[in-house]
Scaffold this motif. Structure first.
Motif, PDB file in Angstrom:
ATOM      1  N   PRO A 251     -19.797 -34.755 -37.044  1.00  0.00           N
ATOM      2  CA  PRO A 251     -20.692 -34.292 -38.114  1.00  0.00           C
ATOM      3  C   PRO A 251     -21.847 -33.441 -37.589  1.00  0.00           C
ATOM      4  O   PRO A 251     -22.261 -32.486 -38.252  1.00  0.00           O
ATOM      5  CB  PRO A 251     -21.201 -35.606 -38.723  1.00  0.00           C
ATOM      6  CG  PRO A 251     -20.093 -36.581 -38.457  1.00  0.00           C
ATOM      7  CD  PRO A 251     -19.564 -36.213 -37.101  1.00  0.00           C
ATOM      8  N   SER A 252     -22.334 -33.771 -36.402  1.00  0.00           N
ATOM      9  CA  SER A 252     -23.482 -33.040 -35.860  1.00  0.00           C
ATOM     10  C   SER A 252     -23.125 -31.618 -35.445  1.00  0.00           C
ATOM     11  O   SER A 252     -24.005 -30.763 -35.313  1.00  0.00           O
ATOM     12  CB  SER A 252     -24.059 -33.785 -34.657  1.00  0.00           C
ATOM     13  OG  SER A 252     -23.076 -33.945 -33.648  1.00  0.00           O
ATOM     14  N   LEU A 253     -21.834 -31.332 -35.257  1.00  0.00           N
ATOM     15  CA  LEU A 253     -21.418 -29.997 -34.825  1.00  0.00           C
ATOM     16  C   LEU A 253     -20.687 -29.211 -35.909  1.00  0.00           C
ATOM     17  O   LEU A 253     -20.459 -28.008 -35.758  1.00  0.00           O
ATOM     18  CB  LEU A 253     -20.521 -30.095 -33.579  1.00  0.00           C
ATOM     19  CG  LEU A 253     -21.223 -30.339 -32.245  1.00  0.00           C
ATOM     20  CD1 LEU A 253     -20.200 -30.620 -31.149  1.00  0.00           C
ATOM     21  CD2 LEU A 253     -22.090 -29.147 -31.855  1.00  0.00           C
ATOM     22  N   GLN A 254     -20.319 -29.865 -36.986  1.00  0.00           N
ATOM     23  CA  GLN A 254     -19.493 -29.214 -38.001  1.00  0.00           C
ATOM     24  C   GLN A 254     -20.130 -27.951 -38.571  1.00  0.00           C
ATOM     25  O   GLN A 254     -19.431 -26.973 -38.863  1.00  0.00           O
ATOM     26  CB  GLN A 254     -19.201 -30.198 -39.137  1.00  0.00           C
ATOM     27  CG  GLN A 254     -18.147 -31.226 -38.787  1.00  0.00           C
ATOM     28  CD  GLN A 254     -17.890 -32.200 -39.930  1.00  0.00           C
ATOM     29  OE1 GLN A 254     -18.597 -32.182 -40.946  1.00  0.00           O
ATOM     30  NE2 GLN A 254     -16.891 -33.057 -39.775  1.00  0.00           N
ATOM     31  N   ALA A 255     -21.444 -27.972 -38.728  1.00  0.00           N
ATOM     32  CA  ALA A 255     -22.120 -26.817 -39.325  1.00  0.00           C
ATOM     33  C   ALA A 255     -22.731 -25.890 -38.283  1.00  0.00           C
ATOM     34  O   ALA A 255     -23.451 -24.947 -38.638  1.00  0.00           O
ATOM     35  CB  ALA A 255     -23.203 -27.292 -40.297  1.00  0.00           C
ATOM     36  N   SER A 256     -22.444 -26.125 -37.015  1.00  0.00           N
ATOM     37  CA  SER A 256     -23.042 -25.311 -35.955  1.00  0.00           C
ATOM     38  C   SER A 256     -22.422 -23.921 -35.912  1.00  0.00           C
ATOM     39  O   SER A 256     -21.282 -23.720 -36.352  1.00  0.00           O
ATOM     40  CB  SER A 256     -22.837 -25.982 -34.595  1.00  0.00           C
ATOM     41  OG  SER A 256     -21.464 -25.987 -34.234  1.00  0.00           O
ATOM     42  N   PRO A 257     -23.155 -22.941 -35.372  1.00  0.00           N
ATOM     43  CA  PRO A 257     -22.569 -21.609 -35.189  1.00  0.00           C
ATOM     44  C   PRO A 257     -21.302 -21.653 -34.348  1.00  0.00           C
ATOM     45  O   PRO A 257     -20.363 -20.887 -34.589  1.00  0.00           O
ATOM     46  CB  PRO A 257     -23.691 -20.836 -34.483  1.00  0.00           C
ATOM     47  CG  PRO A 257     -24.953 -21.531 -34.919  1.00  0.00           C
ATOM     48  CD  PRO A 257     -24.594 -22.979 -35.009  1.00  0.00           C
ATOM     49  N   ALA A 258     -21.254 -22.569 -33.374  1.00  0.00           N
ATOM     50  CA  ALA A 258     -20.068 -22.681 -32.520  1.00  0.00           C
ATOM     51  C   ALA A 258     -18.852 -23.081 -33.333  1.00  0.00           C
ATOM     52  O   ALA A 258     -17.756 -22.515 -33.170  1.00  0.00           O
ATOM     53  CB  ALA A 258     -20.323 -23.699 -31.408  1.00  0.00           C
TER      54      ALA A 258
END
Length: 297
Positions: A251-258
């Motif tokens: 969840p912490s990376l799902q919306a990241s630019p990466a």
């Protein structure tokens, strides 16, 4: 065993070959390194890589499990993981010289090896690109190949300088890179400052997205979201099972630019993090993945 760093030597001091030679010879400590050592146990992947690069691999009788390059190193007996060494396993190789990266252990195994009377040299491994040449010189002095080591050190520094010039052509913001050592229990174990991952990210022209912490630390979801990485970087290690799908499912990376760009890079651990003779090439390869428009084939 003695560590050069404990004698107040910095990465810059290591660039002084004569001082380095005097200290690694153990003269000030009453210890003499056998320059004609025929049976060397090499502990630490970068140490082994340097000895091979200097053409002295035939003198190596055993290595540790992190010594994965070159492939021929796998033909040597394995004395265990660098931080979980078996003193008996090392001694069974009947070495006349042990060269180990600083931090080798455990402490009780090192105590036994020191008590055996064997000559041991501890090579400092600060996580700084500026220290690579000094590391090479230290190993070269230990095996009696200072001239060859000096040439190799200069070649590495030349390669790093060439990369720096190439990176000057980057037009636009630098990429924010999150190095994930592991993804366990939904938490990212990230590399902050004072790590070899931080050093290679900066060498490749990136910004460490976890630069707010020091060392390897588990990040909270809030910290990962705030890091907003453009790229997630991991070690290409089948045992860790780190994949883009696993990373971007957090969840912490799902919306990241990466995650939005699918920007996920996996590279061999020793090549990426060893800070040794191949570091200019490793940093160039990483930079080419971060900035393909600048590093065109």
């Amino acid at each position: 065993m003695y560590q050069l760093g404990s004698l107040g030597i910095t990465a810059r001091t290591l660039a002084t070959p004569l001082l380095l030679l005097a200290l690694t010879s153990g003269a000030a400590l009453g210890q003499t390194i056998p320059r004609d050592a025929k049976r060397i146990v090499s502990i630490g992947g970068t140490v082994t890589e340097i000895i091979f690069a200097l053409g002295e691999q035939e003198r190596i009788v055993a290595v540790d499990s992190t010594s994965t390059y070159p492939a021929e190193a796998a033909d040597k007996p394995d004395v265990g993981y660098i931080r979980q060494l078996s003193a008996e396993g090392v001694l069974s190789q009947k070495p006349d010289l042990i060269i180990a990266e600083a931090g080798a252990g455990p402490a009780d195994a090192i105590t036994i090896l020191k008590a055996s009377g064997l000559t041991m040299v501890s090579i400092p491994t600060p996580p700084e690109a500026e220290a690579i040449a000094g590391k090479i010189r230290a190993v070269g002095a230990a095996v009696g190949k200072s001239a060859a080591a000096e040439k190799l050190a200069i070649d590495v520094d030349t390669g790093l300088a060439a990369l720096s010039q190439k990176l000057a052509a980057i037009d636009g913001p630098k990429k924010r890179v999150l190095f994930a050592l592991s993804l366990s229990n939904g938490r990212v174990m990230a590399a902050g400052t004072e790590t070899s991952a931080d050093a290679i990210i900066r060498l490749a022209g990136g910004i460490n997205a976890a630069g707010a912490v020091s060392g390897y630390k588990p990040l909270s979801d809030e910290a990962v979201i705030a890091a907003a990485p453009d790229v997630v970087l991991v070690m290409d290690n089948p045992q860790l099972h780190l994949s883009a799908g696993e990373a971007f499912a957090l969840p912490s990376l799902q919306a990241s630019p990466a995650a939005k760009a699918g920007a996920f890079i996996a590279m061999d651990s020793l090549y990426l993090l060893g800070l040794g003779p191949r570091t200019p090439e490793a940093a160039f390869d990483l930079a080419a993945k971060l900035y393909p428009d600048v590093f065109k084939p």
